[in-house]
Scaffold this motif. Structure first.
Motif, PDB file in Angstrom:
ATOM      1  N   TYR A  87       0.842  -1.202   0.000  1.00  0.00           N
ATOM      2  CA  TYR A  87       0.000   0.000   0.000  1.00  0.00           C
ATOM      3  C   TYR A  87       0.875   1.249   0.000  1.00  0.00           C
ATOM      4  CZ  TYR A  87      -3.828   3.136   1.251  1.00  0.00           C
ATOM      5  OH  TYR A  87      -4.772   4.145   1.252  1.00  0.00           O
ATOM      6  N   TYR A  88       0.550   2.180  -0.887  1.00  0.00           N
ATOM      7  CA  TYR A  88       1.317   3.419  -1.018  1.00  0.00           C
ATOM      8  C   TYR A  88       0.658   4.548  -0.223  1.00  0.00           C
ATOM      9  CZ  TYR A  88       4.101   1.249  -4.661  1.00  0.00           C
ATOM     10  OH  TYR A  88       4.955   0.423  -5.342  1.00  0.00           O
ATOM     11  N   GLY A  89       1.498   5.411   0.331  1.00  0.00           N
ATOM     12  CA  GLY A  89       1.017   6.556   1.091  1.00  0.00           C
ATOM     13  C   GLY A  89       0.347   7.591   0.210  1.00  0.00           C
ATOM     14  N   ASP A  90      -0.019   8.744   0.817  1.00  0.00           N
ATOM     15  CA  ASP A  90      -0.818   9.739   0.097  1.00  0.00           C
ATOM     16  C   ASP A  90      -0.027  10.972  -0.319  1.00  0.00           C
ATOM     17  OD1 ASP A  90      -0.450  10.825   2.598  1.00  0.00           O
ATOM     18  OD2 ASP A  90      -2.566  11.200   3.007  1.00  0.00           O
ATOM     19  N   HIS A  91       1.319  10.879  -0.316  1.00  0.00           N
ATOM     20  CA  HIS A  91       2.126  11.988  -0.823  1.00  0.00           C
ATOM     21  C   HIS A  91       1.966  12.051  -2.348  1.00  0.00           C
ATOM     22  CE1 HIS A  91       5.477  14.748   0.418  1.00  0.00           C
ATOM     23  NE2 HIS A  91       5.645  14.792  -0.881  1.00  0.00           N
ATOM     24  N   LYS A  92       1.894  13.243  -2.902  1.00  0.00           N
ATOM     25  CA  LYS A  92       1.735  13.427  -4.353  1.00  0.00           C
ATOM     26  C   LYS A  92       2.801  14.382  -4.878  1.00  0.00           C
ATOM     27  CE  LYS A  92      -3.222  12.710  -3.974  1.00  0.00           C
ATOM     28  NZ  LYS A  92      -4.370  13.391  -3.439  1.00  0.00           N
ATOM     29  N   ALA A  93       2.833  14.503  -6.189  1.00  0.00           N
ATOM     30  CA  ALA A  93       3.831  15.385  -6.805  1.00  0.00           C
ATOM     31  C   ALA A  93       3.635  16.834  -6.381  1.00  0.00           C
ATOM     32  CB  ALA A  93       3.771  15.258  -8.324  1.00  0.00           C
ATOM     33  N   THR A  94       2.395  17.187  -6.033  1.00  0.00           N
ATOM     34  CA  THR A  94       2.096  18.576  -5.653  1.00  0.00           C
ATOM     35  C   THR A  94       2.267  18.827  -4.154  1.00  0.00           C
ATOM     36  OG1 THR A  94      -0.240  17.942  -5.465  1.00  0.00           O
ATOM     37  CG2 THR A  94       0.486  18.898  -7.558  1.00  0.00           C
ATOM     38  N   THR A  95       2.565  17.784  -3.385  1.00  0.00           N
ATOM     39  CA  THR A  95       2.715  17.943  -1.937  1.00  0.00           C
ATOM     40  C   THR A  95       4.057  18.581  -1.603  1.00  0.00           C
ATOM     41  OG1 THR A  95       1.391  15.944  -1.600  1.00  0.00           O
ATOM     42  CG2 THR A  95       2.637  16.764   0.283  1.00  0.00           C
ATOM     43  N   VAL A  96       4.024  19.574  -0.722  1.00  0.00           N
ATOM     44  CA  VAL A  96       5.247  20.244  -0.291  1.00  0.00           C
ATOM     45  C   VAL A  96       5.760  19.569   0.977  1.00  0.00           C
ATOM     46  CG1 VAL A  96       6.255  22.423   0.491  1.00  0.00           C
ATOM     47  CG2 VAL A  96       4.483  22.416  -1.292  1.00  0.00           C
ATOM     48  N   GLY A  97       7.042  19.237   1.005  1.00  0.00           N
ATOM     49  CA  GLY A  97       7.629  18.650   2.202  1.00  0.00           C
ATOM     50  C   GLY A  97       7.978  17.192   2.030  1.00  0.00           C
ATOM     51  N   LEU A  98       8.415  16.584   3.124  1.00  0.00           N
ATOM     52  CA  LEU A  98       8.807  15.188   3.136  1.00  0.00           C
ATOM     53  C   LEU A  98       7.584  14.283   3.186  1.00  0.00           C
ATOM     54  CD1 LEU A  98      11.827  15.494   5.609  1.00  0.00           C
ATOM     55  CD2 LEU A  98      11.902  15.298   3.111  1.00  0.00           C
ATOM     56  N   PRO A  99       7.757  12.949   3.018  1.00  0.00           N
ATOM     57  CA  PRO A  99       6.612  12.043   2.982  1.00  0.00           C
ATOM     58  C   PRO A  99       5.711  12.078   4.206  1.00  0.00           C
ATOM     59  CG  PRO A  99       8.528  10.942   2.092  1.00  0.00           C
ATOM     60  CD  PRO A  99       9.004  12.247   2.634  1.00  0.00           C
ATOM     61  N   GLY A 100       6.166  12.615   5.346  1.00  0.00           N
ATOM     62  CA  GLY A 100       5.308  12.716   6.522  1.00  0.00           C
ATOM     63  C   GLY A 100       4.530  14.008   6.601  1.00  0.00           C
ATOM     64  N   ALA A 101       4.542  14.804   5.522  1.00  0.00           N
ATOM     65  CA  ALA A 101       3.885  16.111   5.555  1.00  0.00           C
ATOM     66  C   ALA A 101       2.366  15.994   5.518  1.00  0.00           C
ATOM     67  CB  ALA A 101       4.373  16.975   4.383  1.00  0.00           C
ATOM     68  N   THR A 102       1.837  14.945   4.887  1.00  0.00           N
ATOM     69  CA  THR A 102       0.391  14.784   4.798  1.00  0.00           C
ATOM     70  C   THR A 102      -0.155  14.136   6.071  1.00  0.00           C
ATOM     71  OG1 THR A 102       0.621  12.617   3.759  1.00  0.00           O
ATOM     72  CG2 THR A 102       0.496  14.521   2.297  1.00  0.00           C
ATOM     73  N   THR A 103      -1.438  14.384   6.334  1.00  0.00           N
ATOM     74  CA  THR A 103      -2.066  13.810   7.525  1.00  0.00           C
ATOM     75  C   THR A 103      -2.040  12.288   7.481  1.00  0.00           C
ATOM     76  OG1 THR A 103      -3.539  15.722   7.703  1.00  0.00           O
ATOM     77  CG2 THR A 103      -4.196  13.727   8.877  1.00  0.00           C
ATOM     78  N   GLY A 104      -2.315  11.730   6.304  1.00  0.00           N
ATOM     79  CA  GLY A 104      -2.354  10.285   6.177  1.00  0.00           C
ATOM     80  C   GLY A 104      -0.998   9.644   6.401  1.00  0.00           C
ATOM     81  N   ASN A 105       0.025  10.146   5.721  1.00  0.00           N
ATOM     82  CA  ASN A 105       1.372   9.574   5.883  1.00  0.00           C
ATOM     83  C   ASN A 105       1.890   9.753   7.305  1.00  0.00           C
ATOM     84  OD1 ASN A 105       1.615   8.539   3.340  1.00  0.00           O
ATOM     85  ND2 ASN A 105       3.150   9.982   2.626  1.00  0.00           N
ATOM     86  N   ARG A 106       1.547  10.885   7.908  1.00  0.00           N
ATOM     87  CA  ARG A 106       1.978  11.111   9.295  1.00  0.00           C
ATOM     88  C   ARG A 106       1.355  10.057  10.219  1.00  0.00           C
ATOM     89  NH1 ARG A 106       1.472  16.060   9.122  1.00  0.00           N
ATOM     90  NH2 ARG A 106      -0.666  16.299   9.910  1.00  0.00           N
ATOM     91  N   ALA A 107       0.095   9.722   9.962  1.00  0.00           N
ATOM     92  CA  ALA A 107      -0.562   8.684  10.762  1.00  0.00           C
ATOM     93  C   ALA A 107       0.085   7.321  10.542  1.00  0.00           C
ATOM     94  CB  ALA A 107      -2.047   8.623  10.418  1.00  0.00           C
ATOM     95  N   LEU A 108       0.507   7.040   9.303  1.00  0.00           N
ATOM     96  CA  LEU A 108       1.165   5.764   9.018  1.00  0.00           C
ATOM     97  C   LEU A 108       2.510   5.665   9.727  1.00  0.00           C
ATOM     98  CD1 LEU A 108       0.423   5.276   5.207  1.00  0.00           C
ATOM     99  CD2 LEU A 108      -0.742   4.221   7.158  1.00  0.00           C
ATOM    100  N   LEU A 109       3.258   6.763   9.760  1.00  0.00           N
ATOM    101  CA  LEU A 109       4.552   6.761  10.449  1.00  0.00           C
ATOM    102  C   LEU A 109       4.364   6.553  11.956  1.00  0.00           C
ATOM    103  CD1 LEU A 109       6.320   9.684   8.538  1.00  0.00           C
ATOM    104  CD2 LEU A 109       6.942   7.257   8.463  1.00  0.00           C
ATOM    105  N   GLU A 110       3.330   7.184  12.520  1.00  0.00           N
ATOM    106  CA  GLU A 110       3.051   6.990  13.944  1.00  0.00           C
ATOM    107  C   GLU A 110       2.642   5.548  14.220  1.00  0.00           C
ATOM    108  OE1 GLU A 110       0.017   9.838  14.660  1.00  0.00           O
ATOM    109  OE2 GLU A 110       1.370  11.568  14.630  1.00  0.00           O
ATOM    110  N   THR A 111       1.842   4.984  13.321  1.00  0.00           N
ATOM    111  CA  THR A 111       1.394   3.602  13.486  1.00  0.00           C
ATOM    112  C   THR A 111       2.561   2.641  13.343  1.00  0.00           C
ATOM    113  OG1 THR A 111      -0.792   4.181  12.616  1.00  0.00           O
ATOM    114  CG2 THR A 111      -0.194   1.855  12.594  1.00  0.00           C
ATOM    115  N   TRP A 112       3.442   2.911  12.392  1.00  0.00           N
ATOM    116  CA  TRP A 112       4.609   2.055  12.180  1.00  0.00           C
ATOM    117  C   TRP A 112       5.480   1.978  13.435  1.00  0.00           C
ATOM    118  CZ3 TRP A 112       7.185  -1.711  10.324  1.00  0.00           C
ATOM    119  CH2 TRP A 112       8.576  -1.720  10.234  1.00  0.00           C
ATOM    120  N   ALA A 113       5.633   3.097  14.130  1.00  0.00           N
ATOM    121  CA  ALA A 113       6.450   3.109  15.346  1.00  0.00           C
ATOM    122  C   ALA A 113       5.898   2.129  16.380  1.00  0.00           C
ATOM    123  CB  ALA A 113       6.497   4.523  15.931  1.00  0.00           C
ATOM    124  N   LEU A 114       4.573   1.980  16.448  1.00  0.00           N
ATOM    125  CA  LEU A 114       3.963   1.047  17.394  1.00  0.00           C
ATOM    126  C   LEU A 114       3.977  -0.380  16.862  1.00  0.00           C
ATOM    127  CD1 LEU A 114       0.928   3.243  18.501  1.00  0.00           C
ATOM    128  CD2 LEU A 114       2.964   2.703  19.848  1.00  0.00           C
TER     129      LEU A 114
END
Length: 430
Positions: A87-114
């Motif tokens: 499953y791929y995260g929700d970062h797109k070509a138009t997104t500014v910042g690193l892959p954790g910049a979006t709400t969805g990807n940030r939630a995935l990174l937090e979930t991954w830590a657990l």
């Protein structure tokens, strides 16, 4: 299930389908908000229990009909019979910042830590990932691509990687996250999920451990033993590993179907050159397992003895690995033709202990050929016409901006230098 944003939680069915909001509704005494699927990555509100805050659940929705569009320039991969989803995260070509910049990807990174936690106390807090896939239904002669979802199971994040993808429209590269998800086994409950588990995880009166009292046995096994339990907790449906003819062929009229016919026409007069394409597809397919694939060579025309190309797969770490010989067979046949058990057996007969075979074709594998590979547990990877077309599209997009002619020219341009007169086992020594 029927998914409609403003649907009532009371109605059991909508338009002849189970109502998603009824299925996911909490007890009447609870006032939890609806679990929505508006985005690809959907998070429930954090609940603060006696032992601290926890995310109750993360719901993932994949929309195959959007794959390749600007709103979804990636392709999620589902292999539910073997308990795996990529499953791929929700970062797109138009997104500014690193892959954790979006709400969805940030939630995935937090979930991954657990999910990667070494302490069972942390794993108690880990939110399950509930996976849904948008599905197309036909109503009154019209194909509806929106408003219906299929529940695909609950999952643990097995691996998270940072990748670089390319937008198919703008050709711009962008960073993103990709997750390998282990779909957990629900066989003990008839492949059904007890939604009281999710309700409890949303209840602030319960501790993290209490909130998992209705969790599946496979989830409890993972909480207790961590990553070592994932192989035993993973869903497996061995009986359905045989793929039908329709599943092995691209959908008629699709870009993949047109490409497959084009590949056959292109290589029909130079079928030995097709073997070089097959070797590149083999590298693409096997490398996705995380092992390192090394290109080898093509065997000489007319004297291959059931082997068309040779490669090597290194399994393990860089300093501690096992090299495996890969023997490949390639058959450029009409996309409507099938590979017989005898043709498969010819490849298997050349395999030695610790070697792996790969059979790549523009056609399909007969049911009996597949059954024999499965029943006899042959170490043979079968790559049918549909998979071939899908992989060629991905490779052409990744390396040649989608220009198929440029991709094919690069393949055939390497042909003369690829033929070598060597024994297969020589690839183990460099």
């Amino acid at each position: 299930m029927r998914y409609a944003q403003g649907a009532s939680r009371v109605d059991v069915e909508l338009d002849g389908y189970l109502n998603y909001h009824f299925v996911t509704a909490p007890p009447e005494t609870a006032t939890f908000p609806k679990l929505m699927l508006e985005a690809g990555i959907n998070t429930a509100a954090v609940a603060t229990g006696p032992d601290g805050p926890r995310r109750p659940v993360v719901s993932l929705r994949s929309s195959p009909w959007k794959a390749g569009h600007a709103t979804n320039p990636w392709h999620d991969e589902f292999d539910l019979d073997h308990g795996h989803v990529r499953y791929y995260g929700d970062h797109k070509a138009t997104t500014v910042g690193l892959p954790g910049a979006t709400t969805g990807n940030r939630a995935l990174l937090e979930t991954w830590a657990l999910h990667a936690a070494t302490d069972p106390i942390e794993r108690f807090k880990a939110p399950p990932l509930l996976i849904y896939r948008s599905t197309t239904i036909n109503r009154d002669g019209r194909n509806l691509v929106k408003g219906h979802v299929e529940f695909c199971g609950a999952a643990i994040i097995e691996r998270l990687e940072h990748v670089v993808q390319r937008d198919p429209e703008t050709r711009r590269s962008f960073p993103n996250l990709v997750l390998d998800l282990a779909v957990i086994d629900l066989a003990a409950t008839g492949d059904a999920l007890d939604m009281r588990w999710i309700d409890d995880r949303r209840d602030p009166a319960l501790s993290a451990e209490q909130a998992n009292r209705h969790a599946p046995a496979s989830w409890w096994r993972w909480i207790r033993d961590g990553r070592a339990a994932i192989p035993r907790a993973r869903r497996r449906v061995v009986s359905s590993r045989v793929r039908s003819t329709e599943e092995q062929r691209p959908t008629p009229g699709s870009p993949e179907a047109d490409l497959l016919q084009r590949l056959y026409d292109y290589f029909d007069g130079r079928k030995h050159a097709f073997e070089l394409l097959a070797s590149k597809i083999t590298a693409q397919v096997l490398s996705r397992s995380g092992a390192r694939y090394h290109d080898g060579w093509l065997t000489r025309p007319g004297g291959d003895g059931g082997v068309d190309f040779v490669g090597r797969l290194d399994v393990g770490t860089v300093g501690n690995n096992v090299p495996l010989v890969i023997l490949g067979q390639a058959k450029c046949i009409t996309p409507t033709s099938s590979i017989s058990p005898d043709q498969v057996a010819r490849v298997v007969a050349r395999l030695r202990r610790g070697w792996i075979g790969v059979f790549v074709t523009t056609g399909v594998f007969s049911r009996q050929a597949q059954v024999e590979v499965i029943d006899d547990q042959y170490p043979l990877v079968l790559v049918d016409g549909r998979t071939l077309a899908e992989q060629v599209l991905l490779m052409a997009a990744a390396d040649h901006n989608g220009d198929l002619d440029a991709f094919l020219n690069s393949v055939t341009g390497d042909y003369d230098n690829a033929i070598t007169y060597r024994r297969p086992d020589e690839i183990l020594y460099g």
